[in-house]
Design a protein around this motif. Structure first.
Motif, PDB file in Angstrom:
ATOM      1  N   VAL A 317      53.504  14.478  14.805  1.00  0.00           N
ATOM      2  CA  VAL A 317      52.801  15.764  14.853  1.00  0.00           C
ATOM      3  C   VAL A 317      52.712  16.163  16.318  1.00  0.00           C
ATOM      4  O   VAL A 317      51.887  15.645  17.056  1.00  0.00           O
ATOM      5  CB  VAL A 317      51.382  15.640  14.255  1.00  0.00           C
ATOM      6  CG1 VAL A 317      50.636  16.958  14.364  1.00  0.00           C
ATOM      7  CG2 VAL A 317      51.453  15.170  12.817  1.00  0.00           C
ATOM      8  N   ARG A 318      53.583  17.062  16.762  1.00  0.00           N
ATOM      9  CA  ARG A 318      53.678  17.373  18.192  1.00  0.00           C
ATOM     10  C   ARG A 318      52.594  18.347  18.618  1.00  0.00           C
ATOM     11  O   ARG A 318      52.507  19.456  18.084  1.00  0.00           O
ATOM     12  CB  ARG A 318      55.049  17.967  18.519  1.00  0.00           C
ATOM     13  CG  ARG A 318      56.237  17.175  17.991  1.00  0.00           C
ATOM     14  CD  ARG A 318      56.400  15.835  18.650  1.00  0.00           C
ATOM     15  NE  ARG A 318      56.996  15.944  19.980  1.00  0.00           N
ATOM     16  CZ  ARG A 318      56.711  15.108  20.977  1.00  0.00           C
ATOM     17  NH1 ARG A 318      55.803  14.170  20.808  1.00  0.00           N
ATOM     18  NH2 ARG A 318      57.314  15.244  22.138  1.00  0.00           N
ATOM     19  N   CYS A 319      51.761  17.927  19.566  1.00  0.00           N
ATOM     20  CA  CYS A 319      50.724  18.817  20.096  1.00  0.00           C
ATOM     21  C   CYS A 319      50.216  18.274  21.430  1.00  0.00           C
ATOM     22  O   CYS A 319      49.859  17.101  21.525  1.00  0.00           O
ATOM     23  CB  CYS A 319      49.566  18.933  19.105  1.00  0.00           C
ATOM     24  SG  CYS A 319      48.283  20.073  19.618  1.00  0.00           S
ATOM     25  N   GLY A 320      50.234  19.105  22.445  1.00  0.00           N
ATOM     26  CA  GLY A 320      49.691  18.743  23.748  1.00  0.00           C
ATOM     27  C   GLY A 320      48.756  19.836  24.234  1.00  0.00           C
ATOM     28  O   GLY A 320      48.527  20.813  23.524  1.00  0.00           O
ATOM     29  N   TYR A 321      48.212  19.663  25.434  1.00  0.00           N
ATOM     30  CA  TYR A 321      47.325  20.706  25.976  1.00  0.00           C
ATOM     31  C   TYR A 321      47.399  20.759  27.493  1.00  0.00           C
ATOM     32  O   TYR A 321      47.825  19.816  28.159  1.00  0.00           O
ATOM     33  CB  TYR A 321      45.874  20.480  25.526  1.00  0.00           C
ATOM     34  CG  TYR A 321      45.258  19.204  26.070  1.00  0.00           C
ATOM     35  CD1 TYR A 321      44.759  19.149  27.373  1.00  0.00           C
ATOM     36  CD2 TYR A 321      45.194  18.061  25.293  1.00  0.00           C
ATOM     37  CE1 TYR A 321      44.213  17.985  27.882  1.00  0.00           C
ATOM     38  CE2 TYR A 321      44.649  16.883  25.798  1.00  0.00           C
ATOM     39  CZ  TYR A 321      44.162  16.861  27.087  1.00  0.00           C
ATOM     40  OH  TYR A 321      43.631  15.701  27.599  1.00  0.00           O
ATOM     41  N   ILE A 322      46.994  21.908  28.033  1.00  0.00           N
ATOM     42  CA  ILE A 322      46.834  22.122  29.468  1.00  0.00           C
ATOM     43  C   ILE A 322      45.431  22.676  29.685  1.00  0.00           C
ATOM     44  O   ILE A 322      45.034  23.614  28.994  1.00  0.00           O
ATOM     45  CB  ILE A 322      47.836  23.162  30.011  1.00  0.00           C
ATOM     46  CG1 ILE A 322      49.274  22.714  29.767  1.00  0.00           C
ATOM     47  CG2 ILE A 322      47.590  23.433  31.498  1.00  0.00           C
ATOM     48  CD1 ILE A 322      50.316  23.764  30.157  1.00  0.00           C
ATOM     49  N   ALA A 323      44.675  22.075  30.616  1.00  0.00           N
ATOM     50  CA  ALA A 323      43.416  22.683  31.054  1.00  0.00           C
ATOM     51  C   ALA A 323      43.583  23.023  32.531  1.00  0.00           C
ATOM     52  O   ALA A 323      43.977  22.163  33.320  1.00  0.00           O
ATOM     53  CB  ALA A 323      42.247  21.724  30.851  1.00  0.00           C
ATOM     54  N   ALA A 324      43.351  24.268  32.892  1.00  0.00           N
ATOM     55  CA  ALA A 324      43.615  24.700  34.265  1.00  0.00           C
ATOM     56  C   ALA A 324      42.808  25.947  34.615  1.00  0.00           C
ATOM     57  O   ALA A 324      42.034  26.450  33.794  1.00  0.00           O
ATOM     58  CB  ALA A 324      45.105  24.988  34.448  1.00  0.00           C
ATOM     59  N   ARG A 325      43.013  26.441  35.837  1.00  0.00           N
ATOM     60  CA  ARG A 325      42.386  27.677  36.305  1.00  0.00           C
ATOM     61  C   ARG A 325      42.687  28.817  35.344  1.00  0.00           C
ATOM     62  O   ARG A 325      43.787  28.891  34.792  1.00  0.00           O
ATOM     63  CB  ARG A 325      42.975  28.043  37.671  1.00  0.00           C
ATOM     64  CG  ARG A 325      42.194  27.525  38.844  1.00  0.00           C
ATOM     65  CD  ARG A 325      42.987  27.574  40.125  1.00  0.00           C
ATOM     66  NE  ARG A 325      43.593  28.896  40.371  1.00  0.00           N
ATOM     67  CZ  ARG A 325      44.118  29.237  41.547  1.00  0.00           C
ATOM     68  NH1 ARG A 325      44.078  28.370  42.554  1.00  0.00           N
ATOM     69  NH2 ARG A 325      44.665  30.407  41.704  1.00  0.00           N
ATOM     70  N   GLY A 326      41.723  29.711  35.155  1.00  0.00           N
ATOM     71  CA  GLY A 326      41.885  30.820  34.215  1.00  0.00           C
ATOM     72  C   GLY A 326      43.103  31.682  34.509  1.00  0.00           C
ATOM     73  O   GLY A 326      43.854  32.036  33.603  1.00  0.00           O
ATOM     74  N   ASP A 327      43.322  32.012  35.788  1.00  0.00           N
ATOM     75  CA  ASP A 327      44.458  32.909  36.106  1.00  0.00           C
ATOM     76  C   ASP A 327      45.781  32.178  35.855  1.00  0.00           C
ATOM     77  O   ASP A 327      46.774  32.788  35.456  1.00  0.00           O
ATOM     78  CB  ASP A 327      44.366  33.428  37.550  1.00  0.00           C
ATOM     79  CG  ASP A 327      44.297  32.296  38.571  1.00  0.00           C
ATOM     80  OD1 ASP A 327      43.854  31.177  38.224  1.00  0.00           O
ATOM     81  OD2 ASP A 327      44.691  32.519  39.736  1.00  0.00           O
ATOM     82  N   TRP A 328      45.778  30.848  36.064  1.00  0.00           N
ATOM     83  CA  TRP A 328      47.000  30.089  35.781  1.00  0.00           C
ATOM     84  C   TRP A 328      47.270  30.047  34.277  1.00  0.00           C
ATOM     85  O   TRP A 328      48.407  30.208  33.835  1.00  0.00           O
ATOM     86  CB  TRP A 328      46.893  28.674  36.349  1.00  0.00           C
ATOM     87  CG  TRP A 328      46.952  28.641  37.848  1.00  0.00           C
ATOM     88  CD1 TRP A 328      46.934  29.727  38.695  1.00  0.00           C
ATOM     89  CD2 TRP A 328      47.030  27.479  38.673  1.00  0.00           C
ATOM     90  NE1 TRP A 328      46.992  29.297  39.991  1.00  0.00           N
ATOM     91  CE2 TRP A 328      47.055  27.936  40.014  1.00  0.00           C
ATOM     92  CE3 TRP A 328      47.073  26.121  38.419  1.00  0.00           C
ATOM     93  CZ2 TRP A 328      47.131  27.051  41.095  1.00  0.00           C
ATOM     94  CZ3 TRP A 328      47.145  25.240  39.496  1.00  0.00           C
ATOM     95  CH2 TRP A 328      47.171  25.705  40.821  1.00  0.00           C
ATOM     96  N   ILE A 329      46.188  29.843  33.487  1.00  0.00           N
ATOM     97  CA  ILE A 329      46.365  29.797  32.026  1.00  0.00           C
ATOM     98  C   ILE A 329      46.999  31.101  31.537  1.00  0.00           C
ATOM     99  O   ILE A 329      47.941  31.079  30.735  1.00  0.00           O
ATOM    100  CB  ILE A 329      45.004  29.541  31.321  1.00  0.00           C
ATOM    101  CG1 ILE A 329      44.526  28.116  31.582  1.00  0.00           C
ATOM    102  CG2 ILE A 329      45.103  29.801  29.813  1.00  0.00           C
ATOM    103  CD1 ILE A 329      45.360  27.019  30.932  1.00  0.00           C
TER     104      ILE A 329
END
Lengths: 467, 467
Positions: A317-329
């Protein structure tokens, strides 16, 4: 004599092939002149003509009436496995992944980077799947929102808050996998030729990924306490890297954890030299207790936290995430829409959310940590018996980074083991400086089969003989 | 006076921002000298100093002691939505995707590119999911093989054979989505600055994707019979494009199908100019009967066939494919391992295979074609009543590419409709030459709600007034 001529032609052909693979010569470029290249290679012009004609026959180059030879547009321009110095081709960062991913059921994989299927919470996954089979039509059929399933992003935000990282669900972006998360960040931050710093040793796929981005890579020596700070400072000043990619929780391949002091210094150096940092947290759930995290110290101003569920829940089940600066997101969302038309599949995100919310998951993690602690102890003992000694005993996870007996070449051992259906992970695939030929990474969860140790002992002997 | 000064400062700041967005200025580059830029902008040096100081305060640039101002490494380097000429920012290729993907349940989406959830074979999907819930642990937990689920690749190979394209399962690579398939091919074939030819108009996300690859894009005028061959020949000769990306079956946005003759000529021109072709077959299943296909004519020597199951099965279960030359597939596998650590999730591929093998799927497709034929007729009539006339009546699919009433600006209409919770697809998002401001793409399956026509009529009037 004819053979010698044939050899000279082959040498010229190989020289051109290498330039193509390394992109020193690219689509549409003119090849060196016959006479000039003959001089450079110390062969006769007729040998170069012969070589060029054969390469043209292979479709790699094309003759243009009266204006010499040019690289064909359809010459594979980015054969990653071919890029880089010869030594690197011998021990390729793709070697372990390709061998492990495509191994048949009979092959043992102490070199691979995941747990056996029967160590995973399959009952919870099956329950999640049956729940999803009753979900709303939209969940089954529609593209999801660009950030990915809100419920899962909320769950992650709560988890991060528990680790001292306050970030709203809007600053979390779901991706197709942890690797894809890093790839997306690299596409956002890097241009061909930019310099990136990684740990030496580091996860081999960081090296493969950075090749795909045509980045120039510098390795910072890794110590049991994290990256060597003095070298980090020197390299940052000398190469002005744009990005540092690391695992801070449990480092791959060594299992080491940086001290709070080192984490703090890394952040200060990153600020001083205006670098971004990708903190790959993929092994965090294996920690007995959370370690000082760069993302938490920095508050996601220059640190980008990425992770996935492949190691503790499911790699299928492929799923990852990124948490970062709002403007970068925001920019990363555009990039993900452009290149994948969305991130994690809503079905995948739904399965992950449902399984993580399943009451059994926390118990699964605790049992997994205990089981792995035992496996690390047992396998360390059995490896010591073969003269294979762990560089350190990790706090968690399934890796042991081990030194081989004196004079044993890890690559030779790995090649010999592969013939006996055992995939090993030789040290140099992890090493930018190619200085880990005496090391090997072992996955303690994949060594239950006694065949593994029989083959390992045999391969080490073979490697010593040939070494 | 102070306001005027403020305006001048803002103008200078905007000028720098544009250079950053367009990458005319990149990380680490030195900004124009105060005096020089003041002269160029026709403002006083103090205005430029003021502007630079404010940009530094925003973190976009940094002052270096005694050596002027430099672009900060952390200035977002690839804000795709910002790249490109001003006009392009007004009507952005991301506009439709972002609006449609993130629209709430109440918003109607005649501008979107997919069918309503209740038009999809959800019962078959639910059956597939329950079957998968009983599958082997390995299917639920393990990374799959690098090429993706063999059973699904075999099924595709059989289907291709039926269309006159003989290709073994080994020359088929499963990917995370159709878009990801094209992205992977672009990563393999393109370098920044390479030229790519697309149809004008074409699927807006081709434009977004090619921006991410920093490719230079040329548009070949599209006719009801396919690309205009004379222009194709001229553009190929003038720009030597490395790649041509097209939908041959049912073209997005027009629904037109190239004739066999045009397909044959396109292939000859591609051979003459040594171009690769990506044939995006994503709408093929909507054809009443198969049309001449580039991949079949060419036998996959320079044509790469890509597709997915998002339009007829599920967009939530992400899975696409690439069929191409064997040596290219090998390189694409390395590239996919490096950037995603594998392609389609085994769970996703399993669901797709199971649903496609479900006896009900063929019946679903036939019913879907009939239902869409009716919808195309009905909606065409209702659009004509508003003076909105289809450019042609497509053989299949859910798109109508329509000319708006004289003097109506599609972008203005789309912006006004959005205020009334209706997402439309204005023509210029599809147009490289930005010459489709009088056109709009309608999705006939998303126009059942009468609200859509009320809002459309109102927006057209508004657009005419403002136009």
């Amino acid at each position: 004599m004819r053979e010698a001529a044939g050899t000279r032609t082959a040498t010229v052909m190989e020289a051109i092939r290498t330039r193509l693979a390394s992109r020193a010569l690219s689509a549409g470029d003119r090849l060196p002149s016959i006479r000039g290249f003959a001089g450079a290679m110390g062969v006769s012009p007729s040998t170069v003509v012969e070589a060029y004609d054969r390469l043209a026959a292979e479709g790699l180059i094309r003759a243009r009436q009266g204006s010499g030879f040019y690289v064909a547009n359809l010459a594979p321009p980015l054969a990653l496995a071919e890029v880089g110095p010869r030594l690197d081709r011998e021990i390729d960062p793709f070697w372990v992944s390709r061998q492990s991913l495509d191994a048949d059921a009979e092959t043992a994989k102490p070199g691979c980077g995941w747990l056996p299927a029967d160590w995973m919470p399959n009952a919870a996954l099956r329950r999640a799947m049956r729940r999803l089979a009753r979900a709303d039509d939209k969940v089954l059929s529609d593209y999801g929102a660009t950030r990915g399933l809100t419920a899962l992003r909320r769950l992650l935000a709560r988890q991060f808050a528990g680790e001292g990282l306050d970030v709203g669900p809007d600053r979390i972006l779901l991706t197709g996998s942890g690797t894809q998360a890093i790839d997306l960040v690299c596409r956002f931050l890097l241009r061909p030729g930019d310099t990136v710093m990684v740990d030496d040793p580091c996860y081999f796929n960081f090296r493969a990924l950075l090749r795909a981005h045509q980045a120039s890579v510098v390795g910072v020596p890794w110590t049991p306490g994290g990256p060597d700070i003095a070298s980090f400072a020197e390299l940052a000043a000398a190469h002005r890297p744009r990005l540092y990619i690391t695992n801070s929780a449990l480092h791959n391949p060594t299992g080491a954890t940086p001290s709070a002091q080192v984490a703090h210094r890394v952040l200060n150096l990153a600020a001083e030299h205006d670098m971004a940092i990708v903190e790959d947290d993929i092994f965090a759930d294996f920690e007995p207790e959370p370690s000082p995290r760069l993302a938490a110290l920095d508050g996601l101003s220059r640190v980008i936290r990425i992770g996935s569920f492949s190691k503790t829940l499911s790699a299928s089940v492929r799923c990852g995430y990124i948490a970062a600066r709002g403007d970068w997101i925001e920019a990363l969302i555009d990039l993900q829409v452009a290149t994948s038309f969305g991130g994690a599949s809503p079905v995948a995100a739904g399965l992950v959310h449902s399984a993580l919310s399943d009451g059994s998951y926390r118990k699964h993690l605790e049992a997994l940590r205990r089981r792995l602690a035992r496996a690390r102890r047992d396998m360390a003992g059995r490896l010591e018996a073969l003269g294979v000694s762990p560089w350190l005993m990790p706090r968690g996870g399934f890796y042991l980074w081990c030194g081989l007996p004196e004079g044993c070449d890890a690559a030779a051992a790995a090649r010999s083991a592969l013939a006996d259906d055992v995939v090993l992970a030789p040290g140099d695939v992890f090493s930018v400086s190619q200085t880990a030929s005496g090391f090997m990474r072992f996955n303690v969860a994949q060594m239950g089969d006694p065949h593994v140790f029989t083959v390992l002992e045999r391969s080490l002997r073979a490697a010593k003989a040939c070494g």
